[in-house]
Design an enzyme around this catalytic site. Structure first.
Site, short mmCIF file in Angstrom:
data_model
loop_
_atom_site.label_atom_id
_atom_site.label_comp_id
_atom_site.label_asym_id
_atom_site.label_seq_id
_atom_site.Cartn_x
_atom_site.Cartn_y
_atom_site.Cartn_z
N TRP A 10 63.10 57.04 -6.53
CA TRP A 10 63.11 56.01 -7.58
C TRP A 10 63.21 54.56 -6.97
CZ3 TRP A 10 67.16 58.39 -11.78
CH2 TRP A 10 66.43 59.23 -12.45
N LYS A 11 63.70 54.43 -5.79
CA LYS A 11 63.90 53.27 -4.94
C LYS A 11 64.99 52.33 -5.80
CE LYS A 11 59.69 53.40 -2.73
NZ LYS A 11 58.53 52.50 -2.20
N HIS A 98 63.23 55.41 5.58
CA HIS A 98 62.26 55.04 4.78
C HIS A 98 61.94 53.53 5.44
CE1 HIS A 98 59.82 53.56 1.43
NE2 HIS A 98 59.86 54.52 1.00
N GLU A 100 61.12 50.97 4.12
CA GLU A 100 61.74 49.64 3.77
C GLU A 100 63.00 49.50 4.24
OE1 GLU A 100 61.16 51.19 -0.29
OE2 GLU A 100 58.90 50.73 -0.11
N GLU A 170 54.60 58.44 5.92
CA GLU A 170 54.34 57.36 4.78
C GLU A 170 53.76 56.14 5.82
OE1 GLU A 170 56.97 58.03 1.07
OE2 GLU A 170 57.76 56.54 2.31
N GLY A 176 53.24 51.68 -2.04
CA GLY A 176 53.39 50.46 -3.17
C GLY A 176 52.16 49.78 -3.27
N SER A 206 51.26 55.82 -2.27
CA SER A 206 50.11 55.60 -3.25
C SER A 206 49.84 57.03 -3.89
CB SER A 206 49.01 54.54 -3.21
OG SER A 206 49.53 53.37 -2.90
N GLY A 227 56.44 57.23 -4.94
CA GLY A 227 57.44 56.20 -5.29
C GLY A 227 56.91 55.84 -7.08
P1 13P Z 1 54.47 54.42 -3.74
O1 13P Z 1 54.32 55.92 -4.00
O2 13P Z 1 54.98 53.49 -4.85
O3 13P Z 1 53.21 54.23 -2.67
O4 13P Z 1 55.75 54.66 -2.69
C1 13P Z 1 55.78 55.64 -1.83
C2 13P Z 1 57.08 55.68 -0.98
O5 13P Z 1 57.81 54.70 -0.46
C3 13P Z 1 57.78 56.81 -1.32
O6 13P Z 1 58.90 57.04 -0.46
#
Ligand code: 13P
Length: 246
Positions: A10-11, A98, A100, A170, A176, A206, A227
């Site tokens: 869910w971030k 992750h 991020e 990833e 994203g 994605s 995500g």
């Molecule tokens: P998205 O599915 O939004 O590209 O994000 C992937 C993600 O970072 C899952 O940890």
């Protein structure tokens, strides 16, 4: 039938009320209608963990995940949350490494190794993320880069502890952005990782309703870390429907 994992990240989204609504809808639909074959992991922000755990109750194929854990055991680390604290609210999995967090919070491979150790020590399974930038891919160094991420953060583990780890590939350029890696890109990296590691290996970046089945059908892909498409009930439920009977 293969055992695979569909994990929602869910971030930093959803208020408490929104999170409870989304979690209860997913959990109810999974148990009553979809009857997913996957192990579903809901990786929610810290504030949701207790509420989501209560909603999951004793359901067998739905698990609670956190998105981060401290690299310290306990003590004067304002704002941090420890593995013991996560365990105490019933967390089963935690996302570690992750991109991020590596990028915005300067998390190093060494620090991530400490997080992995503490998670395992407290009975939480790491979902360890790895993946290259676009520049690294263009230079053709992505496989070596991913192997160094895995080596520096995971290869000190005993075989027994290693077995508790899930890995998620990833590629940063696919997160994203709506740009999914091609089936060939995913296959190449997953095959390279699986040469050395026989762990559950997820793909993230994605993943959507339209592509999840094809991605999960790749032989060395054991599920997905999702995500954006996990933030909407309709999409996530369709993803679970599309990954049945793989
Ligand atoms: P998205 O599915 O939004 O590209 O994000 C992937 C993600 O970072 C899952 O940890």
């Amino acid at each position: 039938m293969r055992q695979y994992i569909i994990a929602a990240n869910w971030k930093m989204n959803k208020t408490l009320e929104e999170g409870q609504k989304l979690a209860s809808e997913i959990i109810n639909i999974v148990s009553d209608e979809v009857k997913s074959d996957a192990q579903v992991v809901i990786c929610a922000p810290f504030i949701h963990l207790t509420a989501v755990k209560a909603l999951i109750g004793s359901k067998k194929n739905i698990f609670l995940g956190a998105q981060n854990v401290s690299n310290k055991e306990s003590g004067a680390y304002t704002g941090e949350v420890s593995a013991a604290q996560l365990k105490s609210v019933g967390v089963d999995f935690v996302i570690i490494g992750h991109s991020e967090r590596r990028e915005y919070f300067n998390e190093s491979n060494e620090m991530l190794a400490e997080k992995v150790d503490l998670a395992i020590k407290h009975g939480i399974r790491p979902i360890f993320c790895c993946g290259e930038s676009l520049a690294q891919r263009e230079q053709g160094v992505h496989i070596d880069f991913i192997k160094s991420q895995l080596t520096e953060s995971l290869f000190h583990l005993s075989e027994q502890d290693f077995l508790k780890t899930v890995i998620a590939y990833e590629p940063i350029w696919a997160i994203g952005t709506g740009v999914t890696a091609t089936i060939e890109d995913i296959e190449n990296v997953h095959n390279a990782i699986k040469e050395r590691i026989s762990k559950p290996l997820l793909y993230g970046g994605s993943v959507k309703v339209e592509n999840v089945r094809e991605i999960c059908q790749i032989p060395n892909v054991d599920g997905a870390l999702i995500g954006t498409a996990s933030w909407k009930k309709e999409d996530f439920i369709k993803i679970l429907e599309n990954t049945k009977d793989l």
